[in-house]
Design an enzyme around this catalytic site. Structure first.
Site, short mmCIF file in Angstrom:
data_model
loop_
_atom_site.label_atom_id
_atom_site.label_comp_id
_atom_site.label_asym_id
_atom_site.label_seq_id
_atom_site.Cartn_x
_atom_site.Cartn_y
_atom_site.Cartn_z
N ASN A 101 1.07 -1.05 0.52
CA ASN A 101 -0.03 0.35 0.22
C ASN A 101 0.43 1.77 0.57
OD1 ASN A 101 0.40 -0.70 2.43
ND2 ASN A 101 -0.96 0.41 3.59
N GLU B 91 4.76 -4.71 11.97
CA GLU B 91 3.67 -3.00 11.83
C GLU B 91 2.61 -3.95 11.16
OE1 GLU B 91 4.49 0.57 12.98
OE2 GLU B 91 5.98 0.28 13.14
N CYS C 176 -2.80 1.53 6.83
CA CYS C 176 -3.30 0.61 8.38
C CYS C 176 -4.27 1.52 8.91
CB CYS C 176 -2.13 0.22 7.92
SG CYS C 176 -0.54 2.05 8.74
P1 NAP Z 1 0.41 -9.10 3.53
O1 NAP Z 1 -0.49 -10.41 2.25
O2 NAP Z 1 1.10 -9.67 5.14
O3 NAP Z 1 2.03 -9.18 2.60
C1 NAP Z 1 2.77 -8.21 3.26
C2 NAP Z 1 4.13 -8.40 3.26
O4 NAP Z 1 4.16 -10.14 3.98
C3 NAP Z 1 4.43 -9.18 1.24
O5 NAP Z 1 5.60 -8.80 1.29
C4 NAP Z 1 4.00 -10.31 1.25
O6 NAP Z 1 4.53 -11.28 0.16
C5 NAP Z 1 4.49 -11.03 2.63
N1 NAP Z 1 4.23 -12.32 3.64
C6 NAP Z 1 2.60 -13.22 3.11
N2 NAP Z 1 3.32 -13.74 3.93
C7 NAP Z 1 4.46 -14.49 3.67
C8 NAP Z 1 4.79 -15.22 4.54
N3 NAP Z 1 3.63 -16.53 5.40
N4 NAP Z 1 6.11 -15.52 4.67
C9 NAP Z 1 7.03 -14.26 4.38
N5 NAP Z 1 6.51 -12.67 3.89
C10 NAP Z 1 4.77 -13.47 3.67
O7 NAP Z 1 -0.51 -7.65 3.29
P2 NAP Z 1 -0.64 -7.09 2.45
O8 NAP Z 1 -1.88 -6.86 1.64
O9 NAP Z 1 0.97 -6.52 1.10
O10 NAP Z 1 -0.98 -5.28 3.31
C11 NAP Z 1 -2.04 -5.39 3.93
C12 NAP Z 1 -1.52 -5.30 4.90
O11 NAP Z 1 -0.99 -4.29 5.94
C13 NAP Z 1 -2.86 -4.43 5.92
O12 NAP Z 1 -2.79 -5.85 6.80
C14 NAP Z 1 -1.85 -2.89 6.70
O13 NAP Z 1 -2.81 -2.73 7.81
C15 NAP Z 1 -1.40 -3.72 7.11
N6 NAP Z 1 -0.02 -1.98 7.60
C16 NAP Z 1 0.47 -2.06 7.72
C17 NAP Z 1 1.07 -0.91 8.25
C18 NAP Z 1 1.86 -0.25 9.70
O14 NAP Z 1 2.82 0.48 9.87
N7 NAP Z 1 0.86 -1.21 10.75
C19 NAP Z 1 1.44 -0.42 6.79
C20 NAP Z 1 1.07 -0.24 5.72
C21 NAP Z 1 -0.09 -1.67 5.37
P3 NAP Z 1 3.89 -11.34 -1.29
O15 NAP Z 1 3.13 -10.17 -1.66
O16 NAP Z 1 4.26 -12.04 -1.75
O17 NAP Z 1 2.47 -12.48 -0.64
#
Ligand code: NAP
Length: 480
Positions: free
Chosen positions: A156, A252, A286
Site C-alpha cells: 500500500n 507493523e 493501516c
Molecule cells: P500481506 O499480505 O501480509 O503481505 C505483506 C508482505 O508479507 C508481502 O511482501 C508478502 O509477500 C509477505 N508475506 C505474506 N505472507 C508471508 C509469509 N508467510 N512469509 C513471508 N512473507 C510473507 O499484507 P498486504 O496485503 O501487502 O498489506 C496490507 C496489510 O498491511 C494490512 O493489514 C495493513 O494494515 C498492513 N499495513 C500495516 C502498516 C503499519 O505500519 N502498521 C502499514 C501498511 C500496511 P507476497 O506479496 O509475496 O505475498
C-alpha cells in the site's frame, strides 16, 4: 515515460540479476502488464544472505559521515527523478498520481531524517561506582548494529514503507535484504537504484523479488538474519513470529481505526478530515478511518456533511490530476470488500453511500447500524468503507473504540481539553490525534500499535533503536 530502468532484474547484493521465471506486474485499473520482475528462489535468498554477511561488516565499518552522505545522495536522486518515482507508485499500485507524489515527498523526508539521525546514535556513561566494590570502574555503553535485517513490506506504500526500513538500517550500519510485496515490487527496485547511484557499497542492500510463500521462510528462519522487520497483515505477521526463532522482531500490522466526533467539535473540519482519512489510497491504509463514533446531538449534521463530501469524491483513472481515488490493488480485493459490505447489509446495516463495485474499483461507502456480529464490525476492512455509530457520550465512544483486537491510531474531534485528556488516557492505541483523524502521521514520530496492531515502533529514531543493541564497556583502573 519509462517507469523502470532495471529491465526485468532484481538487486541481489549490488548486482542487477535476471531469472528465467518472471512475475508480471499488473496495473489494477486496466489489468495491463506494465513490467516483469524475477521470481527469486530460496537458493537466491540463501546466496543473498551469504553476501549480506560481508555487507554487514562493510556497513558497520562505514564512518557516520559517509553513511549520511550516501543516504542524502539517495534522497537527492529521488528528488531529481520524483515524477518517475510517482508514476511507478501509481501504475503498479492503487494510488492516484497526486497520492503517489505525496508518498515520494514523504520518502525523501524519511531518508533525510535517517541521514540526520545517523549522527545521533548515542550511548551514555555508566556510574559503576554506585555498586559497592566497583569504585575503581569507569565505563559507558554505545549502540552497535545488529548485523543483517530482513525487511518484508506491503503493497500500500510501496516506496516510503521500504524507505522506513532501509534508511534507518543504513544509518545505523546494518545490511538489509528487502522482500517487497509481489504485486508492487517496482518502487522498491527504484529505491535500490537510488542507493546504487548514491554510492552505497555493494552487498549492504538487496531487493529480492519473489513470492513470500516461496522465499519468505528462508529469510525469516535463517540464523544469520538478526531481525525481521515486517509490515503487513496480521495473518502473515503471526506466521512470521511463530517461525522466526531467536531474533529481533518488528511488527507493523493492521487496524480498524476509530475516530470520535463530540458535539463541541468543529464539524466541518471533522468531516473533511475524516473523509480523507477514510478514503485515502482507496482505504488501503493501516491508519485509515474505519469506525466513526458521533455524539447523538450532532450525528445528523455530521453524517449529512460527510455523505455530501463522499459523493464529491472522484473515483477513476489514477493518472488523471482530477482523480481522488483509484482502484483497490486487485479485483479479488474489491470482491472481498464487496462481500464484507453485503454481509453487513444482509444482517441489517444501512447503506448511506457507495456500495458499488466495477472491476477493481469500489465506490467510497458509508454504512450505519452495523450489527456487532458482522465481520466488518471487528475486522480490518482495508478498503474504502466507513462505519457510523451514534453514541451518548465520550465514555461510550471510548469503550466501543477499545472493544476490538487492534490498536494502532485513533482520532478525536473536540474543543475540550479535558475531554481530549480523558481520551488520551483511556484509549488503547499507539497514537491519538486530537482534532485530526487517525490518518495523521509524520515520518519522524514513533509509529506502531498495541494489541494485534504490532510490536515495536518505526519512525526513524525508534527504528534505529530496534536495529541496534547496547554494548557495555567497563575499565577497571588502578592508581598509576
Ligand atoms: P500481506 O499480505 O501480509 O503481505 C505483506 C508482505 O508479507 C508481502 O511482501 C508478502 O509477500 C509477505 N508475506 C505474506 N505472507 C508471508 C509469509 N508467510 N512469509 C513471508 N512473507 C510473507 O499484507 P498486504 O496485503 O501487502 O498489506 C496490507 C496489510 O498491511 C494490512 O493489514 C495493513 O494494515 C498492513 N499495513 C500495516 C502498516 C503499519 O505500519 N502498521 C502499514 C501498511 C500496511 P507476497 O506479496 O509475496 O505475498
Amino acid at each position: 515515460m519509462t517507469i523502470q530502468v532495471v529491465d526485468r532484474k532484481m538487486y541481489l547484493a549490488g548486482k542487477w540479476v535476471k531469472r528465467d521465471r518472471l512475475i508480471e506486474v499488473i496495473d489494477p485499473q486496466d489489468n495491463r502488464v506494465i513490467d516483469t520482475v524475477p521470481a527469486a528462489t530460496s537458493k537466491d535468498m540463501l546466496q543473498c544472505i551469504e553476501e549480506a554477511k560481508e555487507g554487514a561488516e562493510i556497513s558497520a565499518a562505514l564512518p557516520v559521515h559517509q553513511r549520511m552522505g550516501i543516504i542524502n545522495k539517495a534522497a537527492d536522486y529521488i528528488e531529481e527523478h520524483n515524477e518517475r518515482f510517482a508514476r511507478t507508485i501509481s501504475r503498479e499500485g492503487s494510488k492516484t498520481i497526486r497520492e503517489a507524489r505525496k508518498e515520494v515527498m514523504r520518502c525523501i523526508q524519511t531518508l533525510r531524517i535517517s541521514a540526520e539521525e545517523a549522527r545521533r546514535i548515542h550511548g551514555e556513561t555508566i556510574p559503576f561506582d554506585q555498586a559497592p566494590g566497583s569504585e575503581d570502574r569507569v565505563g559507558y555503553y554505545y549502540r552497535f548494529p545488529i548485523g543483517i535485517i530482513g525487511a518484508i513490506t506491503p503493497f500500500n506504500d510501496p516506496l516510503n514503507l521500504v524507505a522506513h526500513k532501509v534508511g534507518p538500517a543504513i544509518a545505523s550500519g546494518n545490511a538489509i535484504i528487502v522482500k517487497p510485496a509481489t504485486v508492487t515490487p517496482l518502487s522498491a527496485l527504484l529505491l535500490a537504484e537510488a542507493f546504487e547511484e548514491a554510492g552505497l557499497p555493494p552487498k549492504v542492500l538487496s531487493v529480492i523479488t519473489g513470492y513470500g510463500s516461496e522465499i519468505g521462510d528462508t529469510l525469516i528462519t535463517h540464523p544469520a538474519v538478526r531481525m525481521i522487520s515486517f509490515t503487513g497483515g496480521l495473518e502473515a505477521g503471526e506466521e512470521i513470529v511463530r517461525k522466526a526463532g531467536l531474533k529481533k522482531i518488528g511488527m507493523e500490522l493492521g487496524s480498524n481505526s476509530p475516530v470520535i466526533v463530540l458535539e463541541d467539535a468543529d464539524l466541518e473540519e471533522a468531516a473533511a478530515s475524516t473523509v480523507s482519512g477514510a478514503f485515502w489510497a482507496a482505504g488501503q491504509n493501516c491508519i485509515g478511518v474505519q469506525r466513526v463514533y458521533v455524539q447523538e446531538s450532532v450525528m445528523d449534521a455530521f453524517q449529512k456533511r460527510f455523505i455530501e463530501l463522499t459523493r464529491q469524491y472522484r473515483m477513476g483513472d489514477k493518472q488523471s490530476e482530477q482523480t481522488d481515488m483509484g482502484p483497490l490493488i486487485t479485483e479479488k480485493e474489491a470482491i472481498r470488500v464487496e462481500k464484507l459490505v453485503n454481509e453487513a447489509i444482509d444482517k441489517g446495516a444501512v447503506l448511506l453511500a457507495g456500495g458499488r463495485r466495477e472491476g477493481a474499483f469500489y465506490a467510497p461507502t458509508v454504512l450505519t447500524n452495523v450489527p456487532e456480529t458482522c465481520q466488518i464490525a471487528k475486522e480490518e476492512i482495508f478498503g474504502p468503507v466507513v462505519l457510523f455509530y451514534k453514541v451518548k457520550d465520550l465514555e461510550t465512544a471510548i469503550q466501543l473504540s477499545n472493544a476490538v483486537d487492534y490498536g494502532l491510531q485513533a482520532g478525536i474531534f473536540t474543543s475540550s481539553i479535558n475531554k481530549s485528556h480523558t481520551a488520551i488516557r483511556k484509549m488503547n492505541v499507539g497514537g491519538i490525534m486530537i482534532n485530526d483523524s487517525s490518518d495523521y502521521r509524520i515520518d519522524a514520530m514513533p509509529f506502531g500499535g498495541v494489541k494485534q496492531s504490532g510490536l515495536g515502533r518505526e519512525g526513524i529514531t525508534f527504528a534505529i533503536q530496534e536495529m541496534t543493541e547496547p554494548k557495555v564497556v567497563c575499565f577497571k583502573l588502578s592508581d598509576a
